[in-house]
Design an enzyme around this catalytic site. Structure first.
Site, mmCIF file in Angstrom:
data_model
loop_
_atom_site.group_PDB
_atom_site.id
_atom_site.type_symbol
_atom_site.label_atom_id
_atom_site.label_comp_id
_atom_site.label_asym_id
_atom_site.label_seq_id
_atom_site.Cartn_x
_atom_site.Cartn_y
_atom_site.Cartn_z
ATOM 1 N N ASP A 41 -2.465 52.883 23.943
ATOM 2 C CA ASP A 41 -2.548 51.560 23.309
ATOM 3 C C ASP A 41 -2.626 50.419 24.324
ATOM 4 O O ASP A 41 -2.618 49.252 23.944
ATOM 5 C CB ASP A 41 -1.357 51.335 22.382
ATOM 6 C CG ASP A 41 -0.030 51.281 23.124
ATOM 7 O OD1 ASP A 41 -0.008 51.597 24.336
ATOM 8 O OD2 ASP A 41 0.988 50.903 22.502
ATOM 9 N N GLY A 42 -2.692 50.750 25.626
ATOM 10 C CA GLY A 42 -2.831 49.728 26.655
ATOM 11 C C GLY A 42 -1.543 49.337 27.333
ATOM 12 O O GLY A 42 -1.570 48.619 28.338
ATOM 13 N N GLU A 43 -0.399 49.778 26.797
ATOM 14 C CA GLU A 43 0.876 49.482 27.451
ATOM 15 C C GLU A 43 0.939 50.190 28.805
ATOM 16 O O GLU A 43 0.432 51.301 28.962
ATOM 17 C CB GLU A 43 2.048 49.939 26.583
ATOM 18 C CG GLU A 43 2.261 49.100 25.348
ATOM 19 C CD GLU A 43 3.483 49.543 24.557
ATOM 20 O OE1 GLU A 43 4.185 50.469 25.026
ATOM 21 O OE2 GLU A 43 3.722 48.977 23.476
ATOM 22 N N ARG A 100 -3.246 28.364 40.894
ATOM 23 C CA ARG A 100 -3.928 27.078 40.695
ATOM 24 C C ARG A 100 -3.329 26.271 39.549
ATOM 25 O O ARG A 100 -3.555 25.067 39.454
ATOM 26 C CB ARG A 100 -5.427 27.324 40.441
ATOM 27 C CG ARG A 100 -6.192 27.665 41.710
ATOM 28 C CD ARG A 100 -7.600 28.122 41.419
ATOM 29 N NE ARG A 100 -7.629 29.472 40.879
ATOM 30 C CZ ARG A 100 -8.737 30.127 40.571
ATOM 31 N NH1 ARG A 100 -9.912 29.539 40.735
ATOM 32 N NH2 ARG A 100 -8.679 31.356 40.099
ATOM 33 N N GLN A 139 6.339 27.826 46.702
ATOM 34 C CA GLN A 139 7.530 28.471 47.274
ATOM 35 C C GLN A 139 8.803 27.935 46.633
ATOM 36 O O GLN A 139 9.780 28.661 46.458
ATOM 37 C CB GLN A 139 7.580 28.233 48.785
ATOM 38 C CG GLN A 139 6.428 28.839 49.558
ATOM 39 C CD GLN A 139 6.437 28.368 50.999
ATOM 40 O OE1 GLN A 139 7.188 28.874 51.813
ATOM 41 N NE2 GLN A 139 5.592 27.409 51.318
ATOM 42 N N LYS A 196 -16.168 15.640 46.714
ATOM 43 C CA LYS A 196 -16.722 16.182 45.467
ATOM 44 C C LYS A 196 -15.908 15.671 44.285
ATOM 45 O O LYS A 196 -14.809 15.143 44.438
ATOM 46 C CB LYS A 196 -16.677 17.710 45.492
ATOM 47 C CG LYS A 196 -15.266 18.285 45.342
ATOM 48 C CD LYS A 196 -15.246 19.783 45.194
ATOM 49 C CE LYS A 196 -13.805 20.235 44.923
ATOM 50 N NZ LYS A 196 -13.663 21.687 44.834
ATOM 51 N N ARG A 198 -14.906 17.126 40.174
ATOM 52 C CA ARG A 198 -14.928 18.320 39.332
ATOM 53 C C ARG A 198 -14.907 17.872 37.876
ATOM 54 O O ARG A 198 -13.844 17.557 37.328
ATOM 55 C CB ARG A 198 -13.732 19.210 39.649
ATOM 56 C CG ARG A 198 -13.812 20.599 39.044
ATOM 57 C CD ARG A 198 -12.601 21.443 39.389
ATOM 58 N NE ARG A 198 -12.562 21.859 40.777
ATOM 59 C CZ ARG A 198 -13.246 22.876 41.276
ATOM 60 N NH1 ARG A 198 -14.061 23.562 40.494
ATOM 61 N NH2 ARG A 198 -13.135 23.205 42.546
ATOM 62 N N THR A 227 -15.646 31.318 41.623
ATOM 63 C CA THR A 227 -17.016 31.450 41.125
ATOM 64 C C THR A 227 -18.043 31.071 42.181
ATOM 65 O O THR A 227 -19.235 31.250 41.967
ATOM 66 C CB THR A 227 -17.231 30.579 39.882
ATOM 67 O OG1 THR A 227 -17.001 29.208 40.222
ATOM 68 C CG2 THR A 227 -16.287 30.988 38.759
ATOM 69 N N GLY A 229 -19.160 28.279 43.144
ATOM 70 C CA GLY A 229 -19.991 27.105 42.905
ATOM 71 C C GLY A 229 -19.749 26.008 43.928
ATOM 72 O O GLY A 229 -20.693 25.479 44.533
#
Length: 315
Positions: A41-43, A100, A139, A196, A198, A227, A229
């Site tokens: 079941d993915g557990e 992030r 941290q 830049k 975003r 990604t 970019g």
């Protein structure tokens, strides 16, 4: 220095078995006997097949894609070791996922990197070892010791040995300026900064380049490539301004979505990656050079086990 490993156990989950085996080889120990599998079941199921009572245990596990599976593997193994009466458990997390999401960027945002820290502490871990956190203040999200390793010296030494003329270290955004300066100083190179904006997650628009890059060999350095970019747009902007060649250097090769195609078709001459995240065969392209963080983590684990200062490694 002779090290007594009689009270020591090194385990790994599934995210970066190659790196774990390298660390074990450097230390001269065997990986602990354990199975990390899934039920139908993915557990996630973790089985420890040797005694750890009274032992100091270390688990190697990056929390990259599939990030939730890899995080749960780590949490469950920590719980299994603590319930088996391990003396201590240290989580060695070369790549710390969710880093992030370290602040509230807008109303009603979660601070998921703090949530992950809480989960690790709640699981019973005694210490965390990681590398190049996206935000160093993570941290402080832990109420246990955190050893924050730096991968930049590996990149710095690589480019020193290439002996590139007219070298400029480039920060891909304002947030990475300190990282660029730290790399530029030992190489006696100037820095440039990509300005830049975003407009949304995983998209960036280059506005300006601060610094002289015409006729220069440029190295764009960042903590991760996701990604790709931002970094590919930056490489093209540098070439448009007359750069001689553009190289990349990063600690964490997340490389999600269109990243491989973008880098393969980009202006980069070469991109240097550290192996905090294992690079599958389908993502290996000619532009990539991979350096190993195994020696850094092996030395760190040895110093923790022997109660020797870690700061000396970076002085």
């Amino acid at each position: 220095m002779a090290v007594d490993f009689s009270n020591f156990k090194l385990f790994t989950c599934n995210s970066n078995i190659t790196l774990a085996k390298e660390i074990a080889d450097i230390l001269g120990v065997e990986l602990g006997k354990a199975d990390v599998k899934k039920f139908s079941d993915g557990e996630i199921s973790v089985s420890i097949w040797e005694t750890v009572r009274g032992k100091d245990c270390y688990i190697i596990q990056s929390t990259n894609d599939p990030v939730n599976d890899n995080l749960m593997e780590l949490l469950i193994m920590i719980d299994a070791l603590k319930r088996a009466s391990a003396n201590s458990v240290t989580a060695v997390i070369p790549y710390y996922g969710y880093a992030r999401q370290d602040r509230k960027a807008k109303s009603r945002d979660p601070i998921t990197s703090k949530l992950v820290a809480n989960m690790l502490v709640a699981s019973g871990v005694d210490r965390v070892v990681t590398m190049d956190l996206h935000a160093a203040q993570i941290q402080g999200y832990f109420d246990i010791p955190v050893d924050h390793m730096i991968g930049q010296p590996l990149l710095t030494e690589y480019f020193r040995e290439k002996n590139l003329e007219d070298l400029v270290i480039v920060s891909p955004d304002h947030g990475s300026v300190t990282r660029a300066r730290n790399m530029a100083k030992p190489l006696n190179a100037p820095i440039a900064i990509i300005d830049k904006r975003r407009p949304e997650a995983n998209k960036s628009v280059i506005m300006n380049v601060i610094g002289d890059v015409k006729g220069k060999n440029c190295v764009i350095v960042d903590d991760m490539i996701d990604t790709a970019g931002t970094i590919c747009n930056a490489a093209q902007a540098l070439m448009d301004l007359g750069a001689k060649a553009v190289y990349g250097g990063t600690t964490h090769a997340v490389l999600s979505g269109p990243a491989i195609e973008r880098i393969a078709n980009s202006a980069f001459k070469e991109v240097v990656l550290l192996n905090t995240i294992e690079l599958p065969e389908e993502k290996k392209i000619d532009k990539f050079v991979t350096l190993s963080v195994g020696p850094i983590f092996a030395e760190t684990i040895k110093r923790i086990h022997c109660k020797i200062a870690i700061s000396d490694m970076f002085e």
